[in-house]
Design a protein around this motif. Structure first.
Motif, mmCIF file in Angstrom:
data_model
loop_
_atom_site.group_PDB
_atom_site.id
_atom_site.type_symbol
_atom_site.label_atom_id
_atom_site.label_comp_id
_atom_site.label_asym_id
_atom_site.label_seq_id
_atom_site.Cartn_x
_atom_site.Cartn_y
_atom_site.Cartn_z
ATOM 1 N N ILE A 112 -24.581 4.793 -0.890
ATOM 2 C CA ILE A 112 -24.592 4.079 0.384
ATOM 3 C C ILE A 112 -23.611 2.918 0.253
ATOM 4 O O ILE A 112 -23.255 2.508 -0.848
ATOM 5 N N SER A 164 -24.162 -2.102 3.509
ATOM 6 C CA SER A 164 -25.450 -1.611 4.009
ATOM 7 C C SER A 164 -26.585 -2.012 3.080
ATOM 8 O O SER A 164 -27.646 -2.446 3.528
ATOM 9 N N PRO A 184 -34.472 0.178 7.400
ATOM 10 C CA PRO A 184 -34.181 1.307 6.514
ATOM 11 C C PRO A 184 -34.767 2.621 7.039
ATOM 12 O O PRO A 184 -35.873 2.653 7.560
ATOM 13 N N THR A 196 -32.354 6.610 3.503
ATOM 14 C CA THR A 196 -31.793 5.497 2.742
ATOM 15 C C THR A 196 -32.747 5.052 1.645
ATOM 16 O O THR A 196 -32.336 4.814 0.506
#
Length: 178
Positions: free
Chosen positions: A35, A39, A50, A54
Motif C-alpha cells: 500500500i 495511505s 480502513p 487494507t
C-alpha cells in the motif's frame, strides 16, 4: 468526536504500536503490505477509514490476526466490496494462538481477494446460506448450505459468491512472533 473517528484513531494507534514493536519503518510496512506510504501514514493518524482489504494487507507483514488491528469488541464490523464481516468472538489460547470468529455476508458477483496471512494461519468457513467458492488462489472449491471449506491461508486466497451468501468464518492464528 464521532464513534467512527474514535474507531479510526484506535485502529491507527494499534498499527503504529505494532509496527514500532517490530522495529519496522513506515516505508518498510507500506512496501510489505503493498500500500502507499501516504495511505499508511493517514491510517496511522486516524485520517483514513480502513477497508478489510487494507487491514488484512497490513496484518500479514505485522504477523498478527485481523482483530489485533480492528479491536476485539464483539460486533465490530469491517467491509470491502461485496463483503461485510462482523466479529462474533475472539479466543486467546494458552499456547499464544488466537481464534477469531466472524459472521460474513457476501453480495452477488464480487470476488474478494485476500492477501497471504502469516505462516500457519488456518481458515475454516461454514456456509449458512447461498453458495461460495473459496480457498487458496487456484485451488478454490465450492460449498453450499451446511458445507465447509478449510485451507492454510499463508498464500493469497479468494472468496466468490454468485448469490447472497451467509457464512461463519473462523481464523486460527498461531502465536505472534515476539
Amino acid at each position: 468526536m464521532t464513534a467512527g473517528d474514535e474507531r479510526r484513531r484506535a485502529v491507527g494507534a494499534r498499527i503504529t504500536r505494532l509496527r514500532d514493536q517490530r522495529g519496522m519503518s513506515l516505508s518498510a510496512l507500506a512496501r510489505e503490505a503493498r500500500i502507499g506510504k501516504g495511505s499508511l501514514s493517514e491510517l496511522e493518524a486516524g485520517q483514513r477509514n480502513p477497508t478489510l482489504d487494507t487491514l488484512y494487507a497490513v496484518a500479514g507483514p505485522l504477523g498478527v490476526p485481523l482483530t489485533a488491528l480492528l479491536g476485539e469488541d464483539t460486533g465490530t464490523e469491517g467491509t470491502s466490496p461485496h463483503l461485510a464481516a462482523r466479529l462474533l468472538h475472539v479466543e486467546h489460547h494458552p499456547d499464544g494462538s488466537t481464534t477469531e470468529v466472524f459472521w460474513l455476508h457476501f453480495t452477488p458477483g464480487g470476488v474478494r481477494e485476500s492477501p497471504a496471512h502469516g505462516p500457519g494461519v488456518v481458515e475454516h468457513i461454514l456456509v449458512v446460506s447461498g453458495h461460495l467458492v473459496a480457498g487458496r488462489t487456484g485451488e478454490e472449491r465450492s460449498a453450499g448450505p451446511g458445507e465447509t471449506l478449510e485451507w492454510i491461508s499463508d498464500v493469497p486466497h479468494t472468496y466468490r459468491s454468485g448469490d447472497d451468501a451467509l457464512a461463519v468464518l473462523t481464523i486460527r492464528s498461531p502465536a505472534a512472533p515476539a
